[in-house]
Design a protein around this motif. Sequence first.
Motif, PDB file in Angstrom:
ATOM      1  N   PRO A   1      10.766  -0.474 -11.206  1.00 20.15           N
ATOM      2  CA  PRO A   1      11.526  -0.460 -12.550  1.00 20.15           C
ATOM      3  C   PRO A   1      12.275   0.796 -12.781  1.00 20.15           C
ATOM      4  CG  PRO A   1       9.321  -1.126 -12.780  1.00 20.15           C
ATOM      5  CD  PRO A   1       9.253  -0.554 -11.289  1.00 20.15           C
ATOM      6  N   VAL A   2      13.333   0.616 -13.381  1.00 24.46           N
ATOM      7  CA  VAL A   2      14.082   1.967 -13.592  1.00 24.46           C
ATOM      8  C   VAL A   2      14.646   1.971 -15.149  1.00 24.46           C
ATOM      9  CG1 VAL A   2      16.131   0.563 -12.649  1.00 24.46           C
ATOM     10  CG2 VAL A   2      16.077   3.001 -12.593  1.00 24.46           C
ATOM     11  N   THR A   3      14.978   2.859 -15.521  1.00 21.92           N
ATOM     12  CA  THR A   3      15.436   3.260 -16.943  1.00 21.92           C
ATOM     13  C   THR A   3      16.944   2.770 -16.863  1.00 21.92           C
ATOM     14  OG1 THR A   3      16.252   5.266 -16.694  1.00 21.92           O
ATOM     15  CG2 THR A   3      14.035   5.268 -17.565  1.00 21.92           C
ATOM     16  N   VAL A   4      17.424   2.275 -18.058  1.00 21.84           N
ATOM     17  CA  VAL A   4      18.959   1.644 -18.080  1.00 21.84           C
ATOM     18  C   VAL A   4      19.783   2.983 -17.585  1.00 21.84           C
ATOM     19  CG1 VAL A   4      20.686   0.924 -19.710  1.00 21.84           C
ATOM     20  CG2 VAL A   4      18.400  -0.180 -19.903  1.00 21.84           C
TER      21      VAL A   4
ATOM     22  N   MET B   1      21.589 -11.058 -17.999  1.00 21.32           N
ATOM     23  CA  MET B   1      20.415 -11.156 -16.810  1.00 21.32           C
ATOM     24  C   MET B   1      19.055 -11.616 -17.573  1.00 21.32           C
ATOM     25  SD  MET B   1      21.737  -8.517 -14.106  1.00 21.32           S
ATOM     26  CE  MET B   1      20.494  -8.724 -12.988  1.00 21.32           C
ATOM     27  N   GLU B   2      18.565 -10.902 -18.729  1.00 20.30           N
ATOM     28  CA  GLU B   2      17.613 -11.226 -19.340  1.00 20.30           C
ATOM     29  C   GLU B   2      17.497 -12.433 -19.953  1.00 20.30           C
ATOM     30  OE1 GLU B   2      14.522  -8.576 -22.271  1.00 20.30           O
ATOM     31  OE2 GLU B   2      16.714  -8.671 -22.930  1.00 20.30           O
ATOM     32  N   GLY B   3      18.696 -12.796 -20.330  1.00 21.40           N
ATOM     33  CA  GLY B   3      18.529 -14.435 -20.846  1.00 21.40           C
ATOM     34  C   GLY B   3      18.483 -15.286 -19.606  1.00 21.40           C
ATOM     35  N   ALA B   4      18.887 -15.087 -18.458  1.00 19.72           N
ATOM     36  CA  ALA B   4      18.879 -15.899 -17.456  1.00 19.72           C
ATOM     37  C   ALA B   4      17.215 -15.578 -16.664  1.00 19.72           C
ATOM     38  CB  ALA B   4      19.813 -15.561 -16.524  1.00 19.72           C
ATOM     39  N   ARG B   5      16.714 -15.074 -17.309  1.00 23.84           N
ATOM     40  CA  ARG B   5      15.399 -14.665 -16.887  1.00 23.84           C
ATOM     41  C   ARG B   5      15.086 -13.813 -15.379  1.00 23.84           C
ATOM     42  NH1 ARG B   5      13.843 -19.533 -19.997  1.00 23.84           N
ATOM     43  NH2 ARG B   5      12.834 -18.953 -21.879  1.00 23.84           N
ATOM     44  N   LEU B   6      16.086 -13.000 -15.275  1.00 15.68           N
ATOM     45  CA  LEU B   6      16.264 -12.442 -13.868  1.00 15.68           C
ATOM     46  C   LEU B   6      15.508 -11.077 -14.091  1.00 15.68           C
ATOM     47  CD1 LEU B   6      19.559 -12.995 -12.802  1.00 15.68           C
ATOM     48  CD2 LEU B   6      17.700 -14.396 -11.889  1.00 15.68           C
ATOM     49  N   VAL B   7      15.755 -10.528 -15.258  1.00 13.98           N
ATOM     50  CA  VAL B   7      15.127  -9.012 -15.355  1.00 13.98           C
ATOM     51  C   VAL B   7      14.486  -9.057 -16.957  1.00 13.98           C
ATOM     52  CG1 VAL B   7      17.222  -7.777 -14.170  1.00 13.98           C
ATOM     53  CG2 VAL B   7      17.282  -8.209 -16.684  1.00 13.98           C
ATOM     54  N   GLY B   8      13.413  -8.045 -17.103  1.00 12.25           N
ATOM     55  CA  GLY B   8      12.753  -7.838 -18.217  1.00 12.25           C
ATOM     56  C   GLY B   8      13.304  -6.444 -18.661  1.00 12.25           C
ATOM     57  N   ARG B   9      13.348  -6.370 -19.945  1.00 12.93           N
ATOM     58  CA  ARG B   9      13.379  -4.622 -20.491  1.00 12.93           C
ATOM     59  C   ARG B   9      12.481  -4.547 -21.440  1.00 12.93           C
ATOM     60  NH1 ARG B   9      19.429  -4.964 -22.991  1.00 12.93           N
ATOM     61  NH2 ARG B   9      18.874  -6.917 -23.651  1.00 12.93           N
ATOM     62  N   ALA B  10      12.009  -3.207 -21.535  1.00  8.73           N
ATOM     63  CA  ALA B  10      10.866  -2.902 -22.366  1.00  8.73           C
ATOM     64  C   ALA B  10      11.055  -1.236 -22.564  1.00  8.73           C
ATOM     65  CB  ALA B  10       9.439  -3.119 -21.581  1.00  8.73           C
ATOM     66  N   ARG B  11      10.431  -1.086 -23.825  1.00  6.28           N
ATOM     67  CA  ARG B  11      10.539   0.646 -23.929  1.00  6.28           C
ATOM     68  C   ARG B  11       9.477   1.319 -22.933  1.00  6.28           C
ATOM     69  NH1 ARG B  11      14.782   1.870 -26.931  1.00  6.28           N
ATOM     70  NH2 ARG B  11      15.485   0.570 -28.313  1.00  6.28           N
ATOM     71  N   ASP B  12       9.955   2.278 -22.729  1.00  4.15           N
ATOM     72  CA  ASP B  12       9.355   3.051 -21.903  1.00  4.15           C
ATOM     73  C   ASP B  12       8.046   3.633 -22.665  1.00  4.15           C
ATOM     74  OD1 ASP B  12       8.145   5.276 -20.135  1.00  4.15           O
ATOM     75  OD2 ASP B  12      10.241   5.861 -19.696  1.00  4.15           O
ATOM     76  N   PRO B  13       6.946   3.593 -22.047  1.00  2.00           N
ATOM     77  CA  PRO B  13       5.792   4.054 -22.789  1.00  2.00           C
ATOM     78  C   PRO B  13       5.611   5.491 -23.074  1.00  2.00           C
ATOM     79  CG  PRO B  13       4.977   2.774 -21.073  1.00  2.00           C
ATOM     80  CD  PRO B  13       6.547   2.909 -21.135  1.00  2.00           C
ATOM     81  N   GLU B  14       6.282   6.101 -22.028  1.00  2.00           N
ATOM     82  CA  GLU B  14       6.085   7.556 -22.151  1.00  2.00           C
ATOM     83  C   GLU B  14       7.178   8.193 -22.887  1.00  2.00           C
ATOM     84  OE1 GLU B  14       6.410   9.114 -18.112  1.00  2.00           O
ATOM     85  OE2 GLU B  14       4.536   7.904 -17.435  1.00  2.00           O
ATOM     86  N   ASP B  15       8.491   7.453 -23.203  1.00  2.00           N
ATOM     87  CA  ASP B  15       9.359   8.087 -24.070  1.00  2.00           C
ATOM     88  C   ASP B  15       9.992   6.371 -24.867  1.00  2.00           C
ATOM     89  OD1 ASP B  15      11.735   8.904 -25.291  1.00  2.00           O
ATOM     90  OD2 ASP B  15      12.264  10.148 -23.712  1.00  2.00           O
ATOM     91  N   GLU B  16       9.746   6.299 -25.931  1.00  2.00           N
ATOM     92  CA  GLU B  16      10.094   5.141 -26.621  1.00  2.00           C
ATOM     93  C   GLU B  16      11.847   4.951 -26.735  1.00  2.00           C
ATOM     94  OE1 GLU B  16       8.254   2.593 -28.497  1.00  2.00           O
ATOM     95  OE2 GLU B  16       6.680   3.153 -27.321  1.00  2.00           O
TER      96      GLU B  16
END
Length: 153
Positions: A60-63, A84-99
């Motif tokens: 996983p990598v930051t944007v 890509m998220e809509g096609a369910r190829l990737v997921g995006r989430a806030r970094d728990p270490e830096d929101e």
Amino acid sequence: MSPSNPPAAAPSPLSLERQICYAMHTTVRAFDGVYRELLAEHGLSYPQYIALMTIGEHGPVTVGRLGELMRLDSGTLSPLLKRMEGARLVGRARDPEDERRVVVSLTAGGRERLDSLGDVPHRVAERSGLSRQQLVDLHRTLRQITESLDSPA
């Protein structure tokens, strides 16, 4: 030489066919056409293909980091990731270490799609008409050119 057959003028240094940028441009467009054809079989665009490979290799990598690796600005990258998220190829989430940062990772579907693309580089290489060694040499030359052009003058 007769007056009806004057000597050929020397090509202008501004002749389109003599420009390295034009040769690169037409080559990139030809590659784009081959990739578009091959990736259509997988339901992907070329930017999506590059993103899948980049996230698969580095994720996983930051944007922000993904943009650096792909050489894309956030204005181009954000809509790409949304599709890509809509096609369910990737997921995006806030970094728990830096929101403030968003982390992108492959979904199971994205990993499956990436795994199904293994023949694409080989098929592109075949279509190029170049030998393996010629492709290796070309790749090295292109990397050198990029590094030189990216260096401050």
